[in-house]
Design a protein around this motif. Structure first.
Motif, PDB file in Angstrom:
ATOM      1  N   UNK A 357       0.834  -1.197   0.000  1.00  0.00           N
ATOM      2  CA  UNK A 357       0.000   0.000   0.000  1.00  0.00           C
ATOM      3  C   UNK A 357       0.872   1.252   0.000  1.00  0.00           C
ATOM      4  N   UNK A 358       0.444   2.244  -0.752  1.00  0.00           N
ATOM      5  CA  UNK A 358       1.096   3.547  -0.780  1.00  0.00           C
ATOM      6  C   UNK A 358       0.015   4.611  -0.810  1.00  0.00           C
ATOM      7  N   UNK A 359       0.397   5.838  -0.512  1.00  0.00           N
ATOM      8  CA  UNK A 359      -0.559   6.947  -0.476  1.00  0.00           C
ATOM      9  C   UNK A 359      -0.101   8.060  -1.407  1.00  0.00           C
ATOM     10  N   UNK A 360      -1.020   8.580  -2.174  1.00  0.00           N
ATOM     11  CA  UNK A 360      -0.759   9.694  -3.085  1.00  0.00           C
ATOM     12  C   UNK A 360      -1.411  10.945  -2.507  1.00  0.00           C
ATOM     13  N   UNK A 391      -0.263   7.690   6.785  1.00  0.00           N
ATOM     14  CA  UNK A 391       0.225   6.566   5.979  1.00  0.00           C
ATOM     15  C   UNK A 391       1.224   5.727   6.770  1.00  0.00           C
ATOM     16  N   UNK A 392       2.087   6.372   7.539  1.00  0.00           N
ATOM     17  CA  UNK A 392       3.046   5.607   8.340  1.00  0.00           C
ATOM     18  C   UNK A 392       2.343   4.863   9.469  1.00  0.00           C
ATOM     19  N   UNK A 393       1.361   5.488  10.059  1.00  0.00           N
ATOM     20  CA  UNK A 393       0.575   4.795  11.086  1.00  0.00           C
ATOM     21  C   UNK A 393      -0.093   3.552  10.506  1.00  0.00           C
ATOM     22  N   UNK A 397       3.881   1.418   2.458  1.00  0.00           N
ATOM     23  CA  UNK A 397       5.231   1.367   1.906  1.00  0.00           C
ATOM     24  C   UNK A 397       5.794   2.764   1.676  1.00  0.00           C
ATOM     25  N   UNK A 398       5.014   3.626   1.024  1.00  0.00           N
ATOM     26  CA  UNK A 398       5.550   4.950   0.712  1.00  0.00           C
ATOM     27  C   UNK A 398       4.452   5.973   0.518  1.00  0.00           C
ATOM     28  N   UNK A 399       4.889   7.230   0.528  1.00  0.00           N
ATOM     29  CA  UNK A 399       4.042   8.406   0.336  1.00  0.00           C
ATOM     30  C   UNK A 399       4.490   9.058  -0.964  1.00  0.00           C
ATOM     31  N   UNK A 400       3.544   9.409  -1.806  1.00  0.00           N
ATOM     32  CA  UNK A 400       3.828   9.702  -3.204  1.00  0.00           C
ATOM     33  C   UNK A 400       3.360  11.116  -3.540  1.00  0.00           C
ATOM     34  N   UNK A 401       4.269  11.936  -4.102  1.00  0.00           N
ATOM     35  CA  UNK A 401       3.929  13.298  -4.508  1.00  0.00           C
ATOM     36  C   UNK A 401       4.050  13.453  -6.012  1.00  0.00           C
ATOM     37  N   UNK A 402       3.106  14.158  -6.594  1.00  0.00           N
ATOM     38  CA  UNK A 402       3.150  14.481  -8.019  1.00  0.00           C
ATOM     39  C   UNK A 402       3.972  15.749  -8.221  1.00  0.00           C
ATOM     40  N   UNK A 403       4.137  16.132  -9.474  1.00  0.00           N
ATOM     41  CA  UNK A 403       4.973  17.280  -9.840  1.00  0.00           C
ATOM     42  C   UNK A 403       4.159  18.258 -10.676  1.00  0.00           C
ATOM     43  N   UNK A 731      -1.926   2.178  -4.827  1.00  0.00           N
ATOM     44  CA  UNK A 731      -1.619   3.536  -4.389  1.00  0.00           C
ATOM     45  C   UNK A 731      -2.947   4.240  -4.176  1.00  0.00           C
ATOM     46  N   UNK A 732      -3.261   4.521  -2.936  1.00  0.00           N
ATOM     47  CA  UNK A 732      -4.546   5.134  -2.609  1.00  0.00           C
ATOM     48  C   UNK A 732      -4.503   6.625  -2.912  1.00  0.00           C
ATOM     49  N   UNK A 733      -5.523   7.095  -3.613  1.00  0.00           N
ATOM     50  CA  UNK A 733      -5.647   8.504  -3.974  1.00  0.00           C
ATOM     51  C   UNK A 733      -6.883   9.046  -3.265  1.00  0.00           C
TER      52      UNK A 733
END
Length: 780
Positions: A357-360, A391-393, A397-403, A731-733
């Motif tokens: 799992x990841x978070x966007x 997300x860490x709680x 796996x990771x936190x994801x940022x767009x550009x 990746x949860x949005x």
């Protein structure tokens, strides 16, 4: 009033704690700011990244990294400095520097070293355009007008149309106006060529002189020069650097700061560590001795010597301070035990596949429901911190940022219906490294409008400062519209942008591998179709070996690029069947590159809507989609496909009966949709089959894979999706900033853990360990 600053330079120190200690000490001494020197050729981390990491661990002291203007993109620089101002709540500065050596020029390979006079003139232009870009957003540009669906007042965002001697920038900035308006610009004006730039553009001029008389003379000269440029000389501060080492004798008579009770001091609190920070103590003594200078002389602290390395150590968090960032770590940080997930049976077969799992972070465009009363800022650091901590709680796996590289425009004007404006991703992630401990930190960074050496250095810095949690989402750009903000400008067709991206990643990996296991830098040289660079990389191999590489996209070229190069692919599928087909196709391609099935993780972006009942969840989901797709947004989306003005059409009426206009350019920026004729035919068929209006068609056709239902039903469906080999995870949005992930973590994650398909604690400390990826073999 005497102004003081301190240099926290520590060449060849690669952990965050040393820099945090010195910055806190300077803050304890009530100094104005700290500076961190930097060049592309000197061993050391990227200065702006380091001070971004320091920002949440301090509260009042200014943070002034050195950023060289010669080989960098002015648009990127101003965005990163503006973002530092946001994450520090108005404490950012920027020390301008130039690169005059042929050796540094070879690190980029675009041009030979130029005369210092030309480079300082260009530095002044970069300072000038940065100020114009910071002013391109008026303070009240964000309006959030729900009745009209307008997020910003586009009349309060402005192009800059800047044409310099070596670059041009169109603007406006992608980052809203910084909290200070303009971050403080600093120039070392010791040398004559830099003095003119300082007098014209700087807020602070640094000079090195032998005595107070020389300091006064230089100050007078700078003030006179500032007047010639039409400036008020009182707007320019002059800081003089003098070295005065008092030794330890004077401090031996007083109770040192590190022996005071924690409530009495602002220095670092490190439980169980009795080390006396001699170098830090001497730093404070040096800057305080400057009070003997005449009142007109401004002082800057000298550079302290190199400090010992403490790889992987995290700075302790200070206590809360009213109205300022607390910088505290999340409570209850997971341990490092290696508990294995249970093996279970379902339907007579072993089920051991674990879900990733990841978070966007919901950024620009209409992903987020900004009109929701619970929605908060899209730009303030507190929003990013809240979502990352959540997300860490949830053991993600990771936190994801767009550009963002340019604001979208529609019919020749800045588009005002979507959320616009986002910070520079790497700067935010370095700050998040201070308030998280295990969560991976993934930045989207374009391979078309960046250079391998600089970006590899920034990513390696993030990996060091986070203890091995960095990731890079590689994207490309093919439109000249975006290129108007960058030196190279121009246009790359689809084939060229992917070949450039592949060579870019390969070159970055060569740089990351250029240090020996013993920590010795080796020369590198790369000559290819897109890049011809050589020199020495200034950052040792990072804790993960290489930052994790992510690729976002569903095209055939994107799939092949991911199979050959990426560790993770971020995709968008609309159904279980589509997910299985995509998964099988991409995994099949791995063998030709000598890669195993598990070497690439496939994580589609999904949305989740929970309810106490299925009907409740469906009702919520429908309302969210209606909020995301207003009548105005529905028409704009259709105009992107049809390439024509459809403002006269009723959003609740039927679709247009004429074919799309190919390549019309009615909308520019982040809008490429492939074969618009084929899309229009598909949408017409959908509308006719279900009797849908324009708005209903856009809602139906435009959504990503959604999981809607009770927590129990969503957990089961997520599990089934992964066990059916339609994905390796998700990746949860979330649709809400910043609290859109809370309910999932509280209600769904425990159910996934009960099913034995999701971790109950982090087993390792690096992102590669979370993803089950091996550390890359060191080559070269």
């Amino acid at each position: 009033m005497l102004h003081l600053s301190a240099a926290v330079d520590q060449p060849s120190v690669y952990d965050a704690a040393s820099y945090v200690d010195l910055a806190r000490l300077a803050e304890h001494g009530v100094l104005d700011f700290v500076t961190l020197d930097d060049t592309f050729a000197r061993p050391g981390l990227d200065a702006l990244s380091v001070l971004s990491r320091v920002a949440p661990a301090t509260h009042r002291v200014g943070l002034v990294p050195t950023v060289t203007t010669t080989h960098t993109e002015p648009f990127h620089v101003q965005a990163a400095v503006a973002t530092l101002d946001w994450v520090s709540r108005g404490r950012a500065g920027w020390r301008l520097e130039v690169s005059t050596t042929e050796g540094e020029a070879r690190l980029f390979g675009r041009r030979h070293a130029a005369p210092a006079e030309d480079l300082w003139r260009e530095a002044g232009e970069v300072a000038d355009v940065a100020a114009k870009l910071w002013d391109s957003w008026e303070d009240d540009a964000e309006i959030r007008d729900v009745p009209t669906g307008r997020f910003i007042d586009r009349d309060k965002l402005h192009h800059v149309d800047f044409e310099g001697s070596g670059f041009s920038v169109k603007g406006p900035s992608i980052v809203p106006r910084p909290p200070q308006g303009h971050p403080v610009r600093v120039v070392d004006a010791t040398e004559g060529l830099a003095r003119r730039t300082a007098a014209r553009y700087a807020d602070v001029a640094l000079v090195r002189v032998a005595n107070a008389a020389q300091a006064g003379a230089v100050r007078d000269q700078l003030r006179k020069e500032a007047v010639r440029f039409g400036r008020n000389p009182d707007e320019l501060r002059v800081f003089v650097s003098l070295l005065a080492d008092l030794g330890d004798g004077e401090h031996g008579r007083a109770r040192p700061w590190w022996r005071r009770a924690p409530a009495d001091r602002a220095g670092p609190v490190v439980p169980g560590r009795a080390r006396r920070p001699r170098r830090a103590d001497r730093l404070l003594a040096r800057v305080r001795c400057r009070r003997r200078l005449p009142s007109h002389a401004r002082c800057a602290a000298p550079r302290p010597g190199a400090a010992g390395q403490r790889h992987g150590s995290a700075a302790p968090a200070p206590g809360p301070v009213p109205h300022l960032l607390s910088g505290q770590h999340a409570p209850g940080a997971p341990g490092s035990g290696a508990a294995r997930q249970p093996v279970r049976k379902r339907g007579g077969r072993l089920m051991t596949k674990q879900i990733h799992l990841a978070a966007h972070f919901p950024g620009v465009n209409n992903t987020t429901v900004w009109a929701d009363p619970r929605s908060r800022s899209q730009i303030e650091f507190s929003s990013f911190e809240h979502l990352a901590r959540t997300a860490e709680r949830g053991l993600f796996d990771f936190f994801f940022l767009a550009e963002g590289l340019r604001l979208r425009e529609h019919k020749g004007r800045i588009h005002d219906l979507d959320v616009v404006g986002r910070p520079e991703s790497l700067t935010v992630l370095n700050a998040l490294a201070a308030v998280t401990e295990r969560l991976g930190l993934a930045a989207t960074v374009n391979a078309t409008f960046n250079e391998p050496y600089e970006l590899a250095r920034r990513l390696a810095t993030l990996d060091h400062l986070s203890g091995g949690r960095a990731a890079w989402n590689v994207v490309t750009s093919s439109d000249a519209f975006t290129g108007e903000n960058f030196r190279r400008g121009g246009f790359l067709d689809r084939a060229d942008r992917y070949t450039r991206a592949a060579e870019f990643v390969a070159t970055a990996r060569e740089l990351w591998d250029s240090w020996t296991p013993e920590g010795v830098s080796r020369p590198f040289a790369h000559r290819g179709r897109h890049f011809d660079i050589a020199g020495e990389f200034t950052v040792p191999r990072s804790p993960q070996g290489h930052p994790v590489v992510i690729q976002a996209g569903d095209s055939d070229e994107g799939r092949e690029f991911a199979a050959s190069t990426a560790d993770v692919i971020f995709t968008r599928q609309s159904s279980l069947a589509a997910g299985k087909a995509f998964y099988a196709d991409v995994k099949r391609r791995l063998a030709k590159y000598g890669r195993a099935h598990g070497d690439l993780k496939i994580l589609p972006g999904v949305s989740v809507v929970l309810g106490d009942t299925t009907a409740d969840a469906r009702e919520k989901a429908a309302e969210i989609r209606r909020q995301q797709t207003s009548p105005q947004t529905a028409l704009l989306t259709l105009e992107q496909i049809w390439g024509a003005d459809l403002s006269a059409y009723d959003p609740d009426g039927p679709l247009p009966d004429f074919d799309p206009v190919p390549d019309s350019g009615i909308t520019q920026g982040r809008t490429r949709r492939g074969d618009t004729v084929a899309i229009a035919e598909k949408w017409r068929a959908l509308a006719e089959e279900k009797g849908l209006s324009i708005r209903e068609t856009v809602i139906e056709a435009g959504g990503r894979q959604s999981f809607v239902g009770t927590p129990q039903a969503v957990a089961a469906e997520l599990d089934a999706f992964v066990q059916a080999d339609a994905a390796d995870g998700f990746i949860l949005v979330p649709h809400l900033t910043p609290g859109g992930l809370d309910e999932f973590v509280d209600r769904v994650v425990p159910l996934l853990q009960e099913r034995g398909v999701f971790r109950t604690e982090y087993e390792g400390s690096t992102l590669r360990s979370h993803l089950g990826l091996a550390e890359p073999e060191q080559k070269g």
